[in-house]
Design a protein around this motif. Sequence first.
Motif, short mmCIF file in Angstrom:
data_model
loop_
_atom_site.label_atom_id
_atom_site.label_comp_id
_atom_site.label_asym_id
_atom_site.label_seq_id
_atom_site.Cartn_x
_atom_site.Cartn_y
_atom_site.Cartn_z
N GLY A 33 34.46 46.66 31.20
CA GLY A 33 35.56 47.17 30.40
C GLY A 33 36.75 47.64 31.23
N GLU A 34 36.69 47.45 32.56
CA GLU A 34 37.76 47.89 33.45
C GLU A 34 38.43 46.69 34.10
OE1 GLU A 34 36.84 51.11 36.09
OE2 GLU A 34 35.23 51.85 34.80
N ALA A 35 39.76 46.75 34.20
CA ALA A 35 40.55 45.61 34.68
C ALA A 35 40.97 45.80 36.13
CB ALA A 35 41.78 45.42 33.80
N TYR A 36 40.49 44.91 37.00
CA TYR A 36 40.90 44.89 38.40
C TYR A 36 41.05 43.45 38.88
CZ TYR A 36 39.40 49.79 38.54
OH TYR A 36 39.25 51.14 38.30
N ALA A 37 41.94 43.26 39.84
CA ALA A 37 41.99 42.03 40.61
C ALA A 37 41.32 42.30 41.95
CB ALA A 37 43.43 41.58 40.80
N GLU A 38 41.16 41.24 42.76
CA GLU A 38 40.44 41.41 44.02
C GLU A 38 41.15 40.57 45.08
OE1 GLU A 38 37.99 40.05 47.10
OE2 GLU A 38 38.29 38.81 45.30
N TYR A 39 41.19 41.11 46.30
CA TYR A 39 42.07 40.55 47.33
C TYR A 39 41.77 39.10 47.70
CZ TYR A 39 44.28 45.05 48.37
OH TYR A 39 45.03 46.21 48.29
N THR A 40 40.50 38.73 47.87
CA THR A 40 40.23 37.38 48.37
C THR A 40 40.74 36.32 47.40
OG1 THR A 40 37.98 37.24 47.42
CG2 THR A 40 38.21 38.19 49.64
N ASP A 41 40.59 36.56 46.11
CA ASP A 41 41.08 35.60 45.11
C ASP A 41 42.60 35.61 45.01
OD1 ASP A 41 39.36 33.83 43.70
OD2 ASP A 41 38.30 35.54 42.87
N PHE A 42 43.17 36.76 44.82
CA PHE A 42 44.61 36.82 44.55
C PHE A 42 45.44 36.49 45.79
CE2 PHE A 42 45.72 38.83 40.30
CZ PHE A 42 44.60 38.31 39.69
N SER A 43 44.91 36.80 46.98
CA SER A 43 45.65 36.44 48.20
C SER A 43 45.58 34.94 48.46
CB SER A 43 45.09 37.20 49.41
OG SER A 43 43.79 36.75 49.74
N GLY A 44 44.64 34.25 47.81
CA GLY A 44 44.55 32.80 47.93
C GLY A 44 45.26 32.06 46.83
N GLY A 45 45.99 32.78 45.99
CA GLY A 45 46.66 32.16 44.86
C GLY A 45 48.16 32.32 44.88
N ASN A 46 48.72 32.67 46.05
CA ASN A 46 50.16 32.89 46.21
C ASN A 46 50.68 34.06 45.38
OD1 ASN A 46 51.64 31.20 48.14
ND2 ASN A 46 50.73 29.48 47.03
#
Length: 504
Positions: free
Chosen positions: A168-181
């Motif tokens: 129920g909590e919203a977070y992004a994560e560095y390995t994915d988002f840093s690989g998506g520009n």
Amino acid sequence: MRYLVGIDNGGTFSKAAIFDENGKQISVASVPTVTLTPKPGYTERDMEELWQVNVQAIREAIEKSGINPNHIAGVSYSGHGKGLYLVGKDGKAAYNGIVSTDARAWAYVKKWKEDGTAEKVYQKTYQEILACQPVSLLAWLRDHEPEVIENTQYIFAVKDYVRYRMSGEAYAEYTDFSGGNLVNLSTGDYDRELLEYMGLEAVYEKLPPLRHAADICGHVTQEASELTRLPEGTPIAAGMFDVNACGIASGLSDEEKMCMIAGTWSINEFIAKKPVLNGTVALNSMFCIPGYFLIEESSPTSAGNMEWFVRNLMNYEKAEAKSNGGSVYDVTNAWVESIEPQDNNLIFLPFLNGSNEDALAKGTFVGLTAYHNKKHMLRAVYEGIVFSHLTHVKKLLQNREVPKSIRLSGGAANSDVWVQIFADALQIPVDVIEDKELGAQGAAIAAGIAVGIYEDYEEGIQKTVKITKTVQPRPDYKEIYEKKYQTYRRVIESLSDVWEYFEN
């Protein structure tokens, strides 16, 4: 004994695996996900169905394990990179999930390269723009489905969405988002100016807070517990891009090692303290071990092509193998082994799901005659997939020493004949990692760090990673594969001007 759960969402399956503290895989459950292809080049999935598939996989893994669920210490996630999973302001899916093999946004990549946008983006993100990355897909939605962007509350990678449903909590994560520009790799954070380059400034507020892979990002909710049988309140770690997870589960913890993952995607990687900025590699991103960059060459050109061949051209052999209590993969390996590489001049371009050469390139057999049969074609498929990996590895090796060996995981690692082709074509020894769900294992290691079972990734690797065998290259095959690889390259170059004909 405490246990850890790793949940891995790839391009075609959702898997849940339970491991003990020493990395022994206690149980695994794998459930296929339905891929939607509303138009050529589109690959989507229903996000509610995706959640239900995850629920099913987790329940089945727990039931198969025979363990007391209360002994599960932590949960974490691995998932395919790229793609796009949007949650609306009502908490429900704002659009179908878009998978990493989607190519609809290819024209944006072409435009950004031509108008200089790609170069400006590279200065901040250290990577090329791909059609399947979130930024390309968001630009496509902005222009074709603007109401979707307006309704979106959170932008997620696949594992982030599943974690959101669990906690129920919203977070992004560095390995994915840093690989998506989406992340400025100089600052390690979001960057409004970066998004403005691509006309995406409106999505800035929809990007969730960033967390590291082993950070705790919530706990299993009562609702999720009732669905999955995971105990309510179980800590949930952020998890990581599956390329990181498979790397960690292969022992990728220092700059000496190199890894290849031969699954749906051809993944080829090493880690370094500094990114490679000379333009020879496509992707630099943040690795799950803080302080390291993942240097990656990848494309959707690996074992998924072989799965297509089996699914569409080997129904009789599948049925016969099943009736005899065997596997169709015993048949495929025997077929390939029965033909020496010098006796088969077919070339296969493994571009059924996309390409590392041209966004519009398509899967192709070249050289077919009435003499050839399915065995020859399958040998060409095995080799074409290896040659795509080899193209990536050659780029990586422009920036580092040749390693003592390369660690291989993914579906191809289960085939002795295929591993030998890798070793012969690369002329580098190939270490085969213990056969288990490596994406889930990497996620479980992150969960173990989050809850204190492991002090860090190095300890997690020491306790859990095992090499089962090392396959040596055969020098007598070096010249044979070099010649075949050069033919493979010439075929790609010769077709470079015709792909637009097949756009639709």
